[in-house]
Design an enzyme around this catalytic site. Structure first.
Site, short mmCIF file in Angstrom:
data_model
loop_
_atom_site.label_atom_id
_atom_site.label_comp_id
_atom_site.label_asym_id
_atom_site.label_seq_id
_atom_site.Cartn_x
_atom_site.Cartn_y
_atom_site.Cartn_z
N LEU A 130 16.97 -6.70 -5.49
CA LEU A 130 18.94 -7.01 -5.99
C LEU A 130 19.08 -5.69 -6.25
O LEU A 130 18.59 -5.46 -6.73
CB LEU A 130 18.60 -8.24 -7.28
CG LEU A 130 19.90 -7.78 -8.45
CD1 LEU A 130 20.89 -9.74 -8.02
CD2 LEU A 130 18.91 -8.65 -9.87
N HIS B 110 25.10 -7.59 -30.76
CA HIS B 110 24.63 -7.44 -29.28
C HIS B 110 23.65 -7.18 -28.51
O HIS B 110 22.88 -7.25 -27.61
CB HIS B 110 25.20 -5.86 -29.79
CG HIS B 110 26.67 -5.56 -29.29
ND1 HIS B 110 27.97 -6.25 -28.63
CD2 HIS B 110 27.11 -4.81 -30.41
CE1 HIS B 110 28.49 -6.29 -29.13
NE2 HIS B 110 28.83 -5.08 -30.21
N ASP C 42 30.98 -10.97 -22.48
CA ASP C 42 31.56 -10.97 -24.03
C ASP C 42 31.32 -12.50 -25.18
O ASP C 42 31.21 -13.26 -24.76
CB ASP C 42 33.34 -11.48 -23.84
CG ASP C 42 34.01 -10.69 -24.95
OD1 ASP C 42 33.84 -10.38 -25.73
OD2 ASP C 42 35.48 -11.58 -24.29
C1 IPE Z 1 35.67 -6.99 -21.90
O1 IPE Z 1 35.05 -7.24 -23.68
C2 IPE Z 1 34.29 -5.78 -22.10
C3 IPE Z 1 33.27 -5.36 -22.14
C4 IPE Z 1 33.05 -7.02 -21.89
C5 IPE Z 1 32.28 -5.04 -22.12
P1 IPE Z 1 36.43 -7.19 -24.92
O2 IPE Z 1 36.12 -7.26 -25.64
O3 IPE Z 1 36.41 -5.64 -25.05
O4 IPE Z 1 37.34 -7.36 -24.21
P2 IPE Z 1 38.99 -7.43 -25.18
O5 IPE Z 1 39.00 -6.41 -26.18
O6 IPE Z 1 38.73 -9.08 -25.58
O7 IPE Z 1 39.73 -7.65 -24.00
C1 IPE Z 2 30.97 -8.13 -25.47
O1 IPE Z 2 31.23 -8.61 -26.95
C2 IPE Z 2 30.53 -6.66 -26.41
C3 IPE Z 2 31.52 -5.77 -25.94
C4 IPE Z 2 32.57 -5.42 -25.44
C5 IPE Z 2 30.37 -4.08 -25.81
P1 IPE Z 2 32.20 -8.25 -27.87
O2 IPE Z 2 31.23 -7.02 -29.04
O3 IPE Z 2 33.12 -8.12 -27.48
O4 IPE Z 2 32.25 -9.46 -29.05
P2 IPE Z 2 33.67 -10.60 -29.55
O5 IPE Z 2 34.04 -10.63 -28.25
O6 IPE Z 2 34.29 -9.47 -30.35
O7 IPE Z 2 33.29 -11.61 -29.93
MG MG Z 3 35.46 -9.34 -27.62
#
Ligand code: IPE
Ligand code: IPE
Ligand code: MG
Length: 255
Positions: A145, A51, A34
């Site tokens: 792995l 990303h 995240d």
């Molecule tokens: C969780 O992250 C999903 C992934 C890392 C793929 P999100 O960014 O979607 O989660 P919330 O919305 O902050 O809970």
């Molecule tokens: C995690 O990073 C990747 C996915 C959930 C796909 P985020 O896109 O949620 O990044 P933040 O949380 O908005 O910073």
């Molecule tokens: Mg996120």
């Protein structure tokens, strides 16, 4: 003490690694990757750059997991709730698996990594699915792995589908309600065949599970870090594992 460890992926400049203990290495590590968007925002960049950069962290985490002798690495890449995001971002995310695999698949095959996917296939675009299926097919014979991508994964959907399947088996007389056990449920989840994660890591300072492996994480050790996913490197994984090794797991009992 610091020692040098050679990684299996060619490294431009081998890093110095903290000492690691190979005793009590978690068998299964799951990561909620995240903070890509916030990482990009903090640099004045579009979210998709976060990303894109996050893919490099996937590679670093895979290398580090392999070095540590972790058997299963599950990476939460896209949740069943992430479809709520703007279409451009979702489209970009759906192209990342093929981009990642186009660059890394040969190395993964060579290094005995087994690629797997855990998630709802129905909702995924065909091109994403094709890339994942090719990777799974070409690494199916490997026994190193296990790199398990949670893609279009949601725990509640997974459990709902499991209940539907068991309900169907009961209705058809193939299963009796008395035969339902935690082990039977395990086998019907998308993670069937894999042990529960021993260690769950979430980056970016958020302290929630966001619909990730709610059943399987019942007794997992949790490790949170404020760093954003694109900054995640092998030392973070080493640090998380070292912390795991200092913990005492009691499973409700006494030590
Ligand atoms: C969780 O992250 C999903 C992934 C890392 C793929 P999100 O960014 O979607 O989660 P919330 O919305 O902050 O809970
Ligand atoms: C995690 O990073 C990747 C996915 C959930 C796909 P985020 O896109 O949620 O990044 P933040 O949380 O908005 O910073
Ligand atoms: Mg996120």
């Amino acid at each position: 003490m610091i020692k040098r460890v050679r990684s299996w992926w060619k490294q431009k400049d081998p890093q110095l690694l903290p000492e690691r203990s190979m005793d009590n290495v978690p068998e299964h590590v799951a990561i909620i990757m995240d903070g890509n968007g916030r990482w990009a925002k903090s640099r004045g960049l579009p979210r998709i750059v976060g990303h894109q950069t996050g893919m490099k962290a996937v590679k670093r985490a895979t290398i580090a997991a392999d070095e540590l002798g972790i058997k299963y690495l599950t990476l939460y890449a896209f949740s069943t709730e992430n479809w709520k995001r703007p279409k451009d971002e979702v489209d970009f995310l759906m192209r990342l698996p093929q981009e990642f695999l186009a660059i890394e698949l040969d190395e993964l095959i060579q290094k005995n990594v087994q690629v797997r996917m855990m998630g709802d296939r129905d909702g995924l675009p065909q091109h994403t699915l094709n890339a994942m299926e090719e990777a799974m097919r070409r690494t199916a014979g490997n026994d190193g792995l296990v790199l398990n991508f949670a893609l279009n994964y949601g725990s509640r959907k997974e459990m709902t589908d499991c209940m539907k399947e068991l309900g169907k088996q009961i209705q058809e007389g193939r299963l009796s309600p008395d035969e339902i056990s935690p082990e039977l449920i395990d086998r019907h989840l998308l993670s069937g065949g894999m042990p529960d994660p021993d260690l769950i890591i979430r980056t970016s300072g958020e302290m929630r599970l966001s619909n990730f492996m709610l059943w399987q994480l019942a007794y997992s050790e949790m490790w949170f870090t404020d760093i954003y996913w694109p900054e995640f490197n092998r030392n973070h994984l080493y640090e998380a594992v070292a912390e795991y090794q200092r913990r005492t797991r009691r499973y409700g009992g006494l030590t």
